[in-house]
Design an enzyme around this catalytic site. Structure first.
Site, PDB file in Angstrom:
ATOM      1  CD  GLU A 245      -3.096  -0.614   0.486  1.00 56.60           C
ATOM      2  OE1 GLU A 245      -3.247   0.573   0.147  1.00 56.60           O
ATOM      3  OE2 GLU A 245      -3.837  -1.529   0.125  1.00 56.60           O
ATOM      4  CB  CYS A 282      -3.055   5.668   2.478  1.00 59.16           C
ATOM      5  SG  CYS A 282      -4.091   4.572   3.427  1.00 59.16           S
TER       6      CYS A 282
END
Ligand code: NAP
Length: 505
Positions: A245, A282
C-alpha cells in the site's frame, strides 16, 4: 549501535525504553521459527484459528488503557482516535474469525471424474492453502489497525500463516506492548511458539524479505520504501509476492450541480476529511476539482475559512514533518498557486505543522502539483462549469492512479461517463462522501492501480486473506488424503461442485 527509540511528536521528547535492532542472524533464527509455526498453524482447523483471533482480540480489548496511552505518546494522536482505532483493530480480528467460519474464502471447488466433450476428466479438487510465513511492515500512521495487531497480521494468521512483524520505528513501544499481549493470549490458547514475532530496525526489514523462509510480504508505507523492498526481493532466488500500500492522491470531483446544491456542506466536509488524523491517511483527498463561478466560490470560501480556523496539527515523526514542510513550500512556490494557511501559530516543540489549502486554475495545473503531500493539505483545482468532462480528463491525465476517487453530484444528476472514467483510475469510487474512513467489511477494497498499490488485492476486508493463500488441486486423491473441506460428505461451507455453487448447510 543505534537503538530505536520513539519520540513524543507533541513535545519532541525521546521516549524510553529504546529497542535494540534485530541482527541478521537473529532475523534468520526468527524466520526459521516462523516456518515451523506456520506448518503447525496450517494444520489447525478453521475453527481453531478463528478461536485464536478471537482470543487475541479479547486480550487487546482488556488492555485498552495502556495500549492507548502508549500509542498516544508515540504518535501524537488523540485518545479518541486511538480508542476508535483499537476498536477497529479488535473488530478486524473478530471479522476474520467470521471469515474463517463462513469458509467461502477457500474457494473450495470439486470437479468429479467423468466424461467431457474433450474426453475423460479425472477427479479434481481445488482449494486455497496457506502460503507460509508472512513479513508484515507496520504503518507509521496506524499504530494498531495497520501495525502489529493490524489487518495484515489478522488476515495472515486467519490464512494459517505465522507473522513476523517489522516494527515501525515511530511506535516501537506500542508494537512491543501489543506483541506481548497477543503472544501471551496465543500461548494460553495453545498456539505454537513464534506464531507472531517482531524485528526492530530498518536493516532487519531488508533481511526479513530476503530470508528464504518468508513467503509473502504485507507493506504499508511510502512509495520509496516499497520500491526499496521490492528491489531487495528481486535479488531473492525464489520470488515472493509483495503487497504494498504505497501512495495515493485520491481526487475528488465536484460537479457544478453539486456545488450549486451543497457548496457549504462539501467545502467543510472536504476540510474535515483532509485534516483528520493530521491528514496522515493514505485515503486523504489530496486534490479537489471545483467549478469556477459563484457556487464554486462559496464552496472554496468555506474551505478557506475552515482551514484558517484549524488547529495546528501534530505529525508522526521528524521525517514526515519535514516532508510536509518541503511539499507545502514547493507547492506554494508553483506559479499561480494561492494558499490559505491556518492562522494559529504552530507550537515550536515537537512536530507541529499548519493545515493549508491551495488553489489553482485548471489551465495552470501541472503534474508537478500532483505529488502526494502526506499531511493536512489539499489542492483545489478550479474548472469552467461548462467543461466538466474535459476538466476531469485533464486532471486524471496529470495524476497518478489512486486508492480512491470521489464524485459529488446533484440530487437528480446522472454522471455515468464520469464515474466510468474515475473507476478506471482507482480501487474505490465514493459517491457524495469522502474517502477517509475505510470500513472493514466483506465488500471492501482498499487497493488500487499503481502507484497506490502494486497488487490486485485489497489490504482491508474479507478478501485481504487471499494475499496469503495459494491454490492447490488434488487429482484423483482418496478421501482420506483430502482436507475435510474437499471431502464428499462435507457441507459446512459454500462449494462449487461440477460447476454449480452449493450453499453451506
Ligand atoms: P516508510 O518510510 O516507507 O516506512 C514504512 C516501513 O518501511 C518502515 O518499517 C520503514 O522502516 C521501512 N522502510 C522504509 N524504507 C526502507 C528501506 N529503504 N529499506 C528497508 N525498509 C525500509 O513509510 P512511513 O514511515 O509511513 O512514511 C510515510 C509515507 O508513507 C507517507 O509519505 C505516505 O506517502 C506513505 N504512506 C502510505 C500509506 C498507504 O496506505 N498508501 C499509509 C501510510 C503511509 P523504519 O521504520 O525502520 O524506517
Amino acid at each position: 549501535m543505534i537503538c530505536i527509540a520513539a519520540v513524543d511528536p507533541r513535545t519532541g521528547q525521546r521516549l524510553y525504553p529504546a529497542y535494540v535492532p534485530t541482527t541478521e542472524p537473529e532475523v534468520r533464527a526468527i524466520a526459521v521459527n516462523a516456518a515451523e509455526a506456520s506448518s503447525r498453524l496450517a494444520a489447525k482447523s478453521r475453527q481453531w484459528r478463528a478461536g485464536l483471533l478471537e482470543t487475541m482480540a479479547t486480550a487487546l480489548d482488556e488492555e485498552r488503557a495502556p495500549i492507548v496511552t502508549t500509542a498516544a505518546s508515540e504518535t501524537g494522536f488523540g485518545s479518541d482516535k486511538l480508542h476508535a482505532e483499537l476498536a477497529r483493530t479488535t473488530f478486524q480480528l473478530r471479522f476474520f474469525a467470521d471469515v474463517l467460519h463462513e469458509g467461502s474464502y477457500l474457494e473450495a471447488t470439486i470437479d468429479r471424474a467423468g466424461d467431457t466433450a474433450m474426453g475423460p476428466r479425472p477427479d479434481l479438487r481445488r482449494m486455497l492453502v496457506p502460503i507460509g510465513p508472512v513479513a508484515v511492515f507496520g504503518a507509521s500512521n496506524f499504530p494498531l489497525a495497520f501495525s502489529v495487531p493490524g489487518g495484515d497480521t489478522a488476515s495472515a494468521l486467519a490464512a494459517g500463516c505465522a507473522v513476523v512483524a517489522k516494527v515501525h520505528s515511530s511506535h516501537p513501544g506500542t508494537s512491543m506492548l501489543c506483541y506481548e499481549i497477543m503472544t501471551a493470549a496465543a500461548s494460553a490458547y495453545g498456539a505454537p511458539p513464534s506464531t507472531l514475532a517482531l524485528t526492530f530496525g530498518t536493516d532487519s526489514g531488508r533481511h526479513l524479505v530476503l530470508d528464504p523462509h518468508i513467503k509473502a510480504v504485507g507493506f504499508t508505507g511510502s512509495l520509496g520504501g516499497g520500491k526499496a523492498l521490492l528491489e531487495a526481493i528481486s535479488q531473492r532466488e525464489e520470488p515472493i509476492p509483495f503487497y504494498g500500500e504505497l501512495s495515493s492522491i485520491n481526487p475528488v470531483v465536484v460537479t457544478p450541480v453539486a456545488a450549486h446544491e451543497r457548496a457549504e456542506e462539501i467545502g467543510s466536509g472536504l476540510v474535515s476529511s483532509f485534516t483528520t488524523a493530521s491528514g496522515q491517511l493514505c485515503t486523504k483527498p489530496g486534490i479537489a476539482l471545483v467549478p469556477t463561478g459563484e457556487d464554486g466560490d462559496r464552496l472554496v470560501a468555506i474551505a478557506h475559512e475552515a482551514v484558517s480556523k484549524a488547529d495546528p496539527a501534530v505529525m508522526l515523526n521528524a521525517r514526515i514533518c519535514a516532508d510536509y514542510q518541503t511539499g507545502t513550500r514547493q507547492l506554494s512556490g508553483e506559479p499561480h498557486v494561492s494558499v490559505t494557511v491556518a492562522a494559529q501559530a504552530a507550537n515550536s516543540n515537537g512536530y507541529h505543522v499548519l493545515p493549508q489549502v491551495f488553489e489553482v486554475e485548471l489551465d495552470d495545473f501541472t503534474s508537478k502539483m500532483s505529488e502526494e503531500i502526506f499531511g493536512p493539505a489539499a489542492l483545489v483545482v478550479r474548472y469552467s462549469p461548462d467543461n466538466l468532462q474535459d476538466a476531469v480528463d485533464a486532471m486524471l491525465s496529470a495524476l497518478p492512479d489512486s486508492l480512491t476517487a470521489t464524485i459529488h453530484t446533484g440530487k437528480n444528476e446522472s454522471q455515468s461517463e464520469l464515474v466510468a472514467k474515475l473507476s478506471s483510475h482507482a480501487g474505490r469510487v465514493i459517491f457524495n462522501g469522502y474517502p477517509t474512513g475505510v470500513a472493514v467489511a466483506w465488500a471492501q477494497n482498499h487497493g488500487g492501480p499503481w502507484p497506490s498499490t502494486n497488487s490486485l488485492h485489497t489490504s482491508v476486508g474479507a478478501t485481504a486473506i487471499r494475499r496469503f493463500l495459494r491454490p492447490l488441486t488434488f487429482q484423483n486423491a482418496p478421501q482420506s488424503y483430502l482436507p475435510e473441506e474437499l471431502r464428499d460428505d462435507f457441507t459446512e461451507i459454500p462449494r462449487r461442485i461440477d460447476g454449480v455453487l452449493h450453499r453451506a448447510h
